[in-house]
Design an enzyme around this catalytic site. Structure first.
Site, short mmCIF file in Angstrom:
data_model
loop_
_atom_site.label_atom_id
_atom_site.label_comp_id
_atom_site.label_asym_id
_atom_site.label_seq_id
_atom_site.Cartn_x
_atom_site.Cartn_y
_atom_site.Cartn_z
N MET B 1 0.92 -1.33 0.17
CA MET B 1 0.06 0.10 -0.15
C MET B 1 0.81 1.19 -0.18
SD MET B 1 -3.07 -1.09 -0.08
CE MET B 1 -3.48 -2.49 -0.44
N CYS B 2 0.61 2.29 -0.61
CA CYS B 2 1.45 3.28 -0.96
C CYS B 2 1.12 4.49 -1.72
CB CYS B 2 2.66 2.75 -1.91
SG CYS B 2 2.02 1.11 -2.63
N GLY B 3 2.04 5.19 -1.97
CA GLY B 3 1.63 6.76 -2.72
C GLY B 3 2.67 6.32 -3.98
N THR B 141 6.36 5.75 -2.77
CA THR B 141 6.36 5.46 -1.01
C THR B 141 5.65 4.60 -0.66
OG1 THR B 141 4.58 6.89 -0.43
CG2 THR B 141 6.43 8.14 -0.98
#
Lengths: 442, 291, 229
Positions: B1-3, B141
């Site tokens: 999970m991330c940007g 990220t």
């Protein structure tokens, strides 16, 4: 050979195709629908019964019962919330909906919890005035369906519990069959009366921890950062789920093992998805420890808690508090043998009745039928629950004192041993009489 | 999970500012991924020569140890080697034999690929992202889900020449895919689901698919949730799964195409006020190629 | 006419100021500058004021709104006006996913497009989208109205309950248990009311819309419908 007297082979049931299995095949063939029922798993699982405490003796000294202090209070939501919750006992009441339960049953839960100095929790279907009025500390669940969700109740609540999943059905949505969608339930949920209500398994406006972080921020903004935010998960991959809940900004994580009950779900879900709470606590605690958050983000565990011994064992494994659901309903009067005749008429027996979805509960708890619901006196039932909560607390204290602890939270895994290899491996405590913990444990 | 973020420049006058722009986009996505960060930049390259980005400690003596027509520079924990294409296998063999502690994060004529554990702002600073120039690139990220917080688990992932991928989401059949791809010669260095997605695309490209075709095929073969941003030597592409739970927003002007998990990541780009800002549709491949 | 510049004031301060307003406040028109896609702007309002956001907003803009009017001169992220109870939210640009999710009341107007899951689990809100909407819109929609001047994506109205869907353009596909229904006079009148509320004049004709709603086939389980579950 005496042909007259040959011993007959006794009829023998298959262990694989046992009578319950055969009946289920016939039922499925006749109806074409999976079995739906209430409650939690009924299969035998490794559980707290397989753990024992090492009381004090010569090497350690016990505390004197009834005289020397053994505190039981717990703070929840100390990480970010301006108004954390302080409870007298670490035994809380799990989320159960108005809709699944009658209004009187919800009121009784609030009364009992309030006398005992603990919290109760709403469920899928919103907050009722009975419940808010009778609950000193009320946790408001934030569920995928958002039935009855509104900002006024959000501000009226003492904490908000974002429900991602529950132990009986991790990965599944809710279900309330038409029999229980009365006028009042229908109005609260914006549904037509008498239809089957299907609740979604995912939240409608976020998926995953990166978005959950933003959702939690929104809930905090709406409530001006006052309320603790809980995140509830069903036990499947507790190490990762707890770590992600913490990273998403939760104040409290609620971890529900597969023994946790439900108002109504497919039997196949209840019996085959998720892991027992015994196996879930240590990985969850390890996740908190690895993040430096143990005791800073509190852990509430649930799923099959029945006695003060269970409470003490859950706490010793690292939980900050527990939640009870099924046991609380039994304390109110669920499955009471006094109604045996009526259970028989429903094709069940006291102690085994689980067709909560049908709304015909003889004890008047899991129903919306006004006549049945009237059988439950919320004041008396609340008193029974308070008594039971008191016993759980006293029992846990008895064990803690015997282990020389002046607070329940000072119980530790090293105070425990296991009776079976399974429990030893799952709980990460040694097999009794050895210093051996099988398998790679957390 | 991330940007995830991505930037593809159409106007070459912006190239000297590429790293500065990508760094700002990356840092805004810290909330979505505080554990680690990484980025791939397509910068200058020389025909016939290949860049290998190598990650690890004690990098000082490697260029000298390798000898031959090889140059290199160090950025924090990463060393970028530039060598004749024909020497690639020799260098890889030498690294595997002499320095098994090092990992090759990326290889290609123009790609450089950096990643580290830590807050995105710190990671960007350590590698001097803001000072890099380039034509396009992607960044990530990370909030680790079911694998460890390690540098190896950070994105982007590269499993083919001048190819890289960042992923937001969670794949549900990556173990089976890994078992399918490994016998075909796709090598994996982590237990990360996103690396499997990168490997899958590399395999499709090896088989002769275009980037768009490879992404189309992934819609059938990958199960779960994903938003991908993919880079190749000359291209840049975006794909979301059909359910598209994970967010995505894009902006296009005459000067660039930009991708962000959230609009916030794009807010600092030049001329964003007049950009066409849109959300990529589910299950539709968006691809741009340099002329 | 307070102006809050988010380049200088935090979002927390903005929301706290808006929450502190009494019901009879004279500060009825607020302007927010430099929103830059921030999340949870103007959430949980419960006063009859207007908040104008000049720029793009992030997730959950105007979430759980009551009474207030929130206008966004830009695009919004996921879940604009989620769980709105009353009031009005007007987005002049596009909306991302789950616009108006679970909203119980009020009016949400989107001048541009709304992406997937617009009106998911809506519970009484009125939504008017002047552009098109994405896939899985009005999933499990319980009540309220969704009006779309453009097109609808895949699986419109899957598992819908009693919400009413009006689409002027094409519908890529209908979800389980969602069917086209007759557009009767009562619906035309209701549709006109919604279009007027969204500031659309008679050049948008109610006769150009088609109505979709529940076939009510999934209201109680029947074995022959099991493939739809």
């Amino acid at each position: 050979m005496d042909l007259e007297n040959i011993p007959q082979t006794l009829p023998r049931f298959s262990a694989t195709f046992d009578p319950h299995t055969l009946a289920e095949i016939r039922r499925a063939a006749a109806t074409g629908i999976y079995d739906i029922r209430g409650g939690g798993t009924k299969r035998k699982l490794p559980h707290f019964d397989d753990l024992l405490f090492l009381g004090a003796s010569v090497s350690r000294y016990p505390l004197e019962g009834y005289r020397e202090k053994c505190a039981t209070d717990v703070w929840l939501g100390t990480r970010f919330a301006k108004k954390p919750i302080h409870l007298k006992t670490p035994v809380t009441i799990a989320g159960m909906s108005f809709g699944a339960l009658s209004g009187a049953a919800k009121e009784a839960l609030g009364r009992g919890a309030t006398i005992a100095g603990t919290s109760t929790t709403t469920g899928d279907g919103g907050m009722t005035p009975e419940e808010r009025g009778q609950s000193q500390t009320l946790i408001y669940q934030y569920l995928p369906s958002r039935y009855g969700m509104n900002p006024d109740d959000l501000r009226r609540a003492d904490a908000i519990e974002v429900v991602v999943g529950q132990g009986a059905k991790p990965g599944g949505g809710g279900m309330l069959l038409g029999q229980k969608i009365s006028d009042r339930v229908a109005m609260m949920r914006n549904l037509p009366k008498g239809i089957d209500q299907r609740s979604a398994c995912r939240h409608p406006d976020w998926t995953g921890p990166d978005d959950l972080e933003i959702k939690i921020e929104e809930l905090r903004e709406i409530t001006d950062w006052e309320k603790p935010i809980y995140v509830k998960v069903g036990a499947t991959r507790p190490y990762y789920d707890v770590a992600l809940a913490v990273k998403s900004g939760a104040d409290v994580v609620v971890l529900d093992g597969m023994q946790g009950g439900t108002a109504a779900t497919q039997d196949v879900f209840i019996e085959h998805v998720g892991i027992p709470i015994l196996a879930a606590i240590r990985p969850a605690v390890k996740a908190l420890q690895d993040l430096g958050m143990h005791r800073k983000v509190q852990l509430i565990v649930s799923g099959g808690i029945r006695s003060g011994a269970d409470v003490a064992k859950a706490l010793a494994l690292g939980a900050d508090a527990v939640a009870i659901g099924t046991a609380a309903l039994v304390a109110l009067g669920d499955n009471d043998p006094a109604y045996e005749e009526e259970y028989r008429k429903l094709g069940s027996t006291a102690g085994a009745y689980d067709d909560w979805q049908e709304g015909r509960d003889p004890a008047g708890i899991t129903t919306q039928d006004p006549e049945l619901a009237a059988r439950l006196d919320p004041v008396q039932a609340g008193r029974r629950l308070a008594n039971y909560l008191s016993v759980l607390t006293l029992e846990a204290q008895t064990i803690a004192r015997a282990c020389g602890k002046s607070h329940l939270h000072n119980l530790e895994p090293e105070d425990l041993v296991a009776l079976t290899l399974e429990a030893s491996a799952m709980a990460g405590v040694p097999l009794a009489g050895t210093n051996w913990i099988p398998g790679q444990t957390f | 999970m991330c940007g995830i973020v991505g930037l593809f420049l159409k106007n070459s006058t912006l190239e000297p500012r590429f790293g500065e722009l990508l760094a700002e986009m990356l840092v805004v996505m810290t909330g979505r991924g505080p554990d680690s960060a990484g980025f791939a930049v397509y910068g200058s390259g020389e025909n016939g020569r290949i860049k290998l980005t190598v990650r690890g400690d004690d990098l000082d003596s490697i260029v000298a140890d390798l000898g031959g027509d090889i140059s290199g520079f160090i950025r924090d924990t990463h060393l970028v080697l530039t060598l004749p294409e024909r020497d690639e296998q020799r260098v890889r063999d030498w690294l595997a034999a002499s320095r098994p502690d090092l990992a090759v994060t990326g290889a290609g004529e123009r790609i450089e690929l950096y990643k580290e554990v830590g807050l995105p702002a710190d990671v960007a600073k350590r590698f001097g992202l803001a000072g890099m120039s380039g034509t396009h690139g992607i960044g990530h990220t990370r909030m680790a889900t079911e694998s460890a917080v390690t540098t190896a688990g950070a994105h982007p992932f590269s499993t083919g020449t001048d190819q890289c991928l960042v992923h937001n989401g969670s794949l549900s059949n990556h173990r089976s895919l890994r078992r399918m791809l490994e016998p075909k010669g796709i090598r994996f260095s982590t237990d990360n689901d996103s690396e499997v997605a990168a490997g899958y695309l590399s395999w499709k490209l090896q088989e002769g698919a275009t980037l768009a075709e490879a992404l189309e095929a992934s819609l059938d073969d990958l199960d779960g949730f994903f938003t991908f941003v993919v880079g190749t030597e000359s291209g840049f592409a975006v794909l979301r799964d059909p359910v598209s739970c994970k967010p995505a927003v894009m902006a296009e002007t005459d000067d660039y195409v930009a991708f962000g998990s959230e609009y916030r990541a794009l807010a600092g780009l030049p001329g964003i006020q007049n950009a066409r800002v849109f959300e990529p549709e589910p299950a539709r491949v968006y691809a741009w190629e340099r002329n | 006419m307070p102006v809050v510049d988010l380049a200088e004031t935090t979002k927390r301060d903005l929301n706290a100021q808006l929450h502190a307003l009494p019901a009879d406040t004279n500060a009825t028109h607020w302007t927010v500058e430099n929103s830059e896609g921030q999340h949870a702007l103007a959430v949980g309002l419960d006063v009859p004021i207007t908040v104008e956001i000049n720029g793009h907003a992030g997730y959950y803009c105007a979430g759980m709104n009551k009474q207030a009017t929130v206008v966004v001169d830009g695009n919004v992220g996921v879940g604009v006006a989620e769980n709105m109870l009353s009031g009005k939210v007007h987005v002049k640009g596009d909306a991302s996913q789950s616009a108006g999710a679970t909203a119980h009341g009020g009016l949400l107007v989107i001048d541009g497009d709304a992406s997937a899951r617009c009106g998911i689990s809506m519970k009484g809100v009125d939504i008017v989208v002047k552009g098109s909407i994405g896939a899985m819109s009005a999933f499990m929609a319980q009540s309220g109205n969704l009006v779309v001047l453009g097109d609808a994506g895949d699986a419109l109205g899957d598992s819908i309950y009693e919400a009413r869907l009006y689409v002027r353009g094409t519908v890529k596909s209908l979800g389980a248990d969602c069917i086209e229904k007759e557009l009767r006079d009562e619906h035309k009148a209701d549709l006109r009311r919604l279009l007027d509320a969204a500031g659309l004049d008679e050049t948008v004709s109610v006769a150009d819309f088609r109505r979709y709603g529940s076939a009510r086939g999934l209201y109680n389980f029947h074995v022959d419908n099991s493939s739809a579950y």
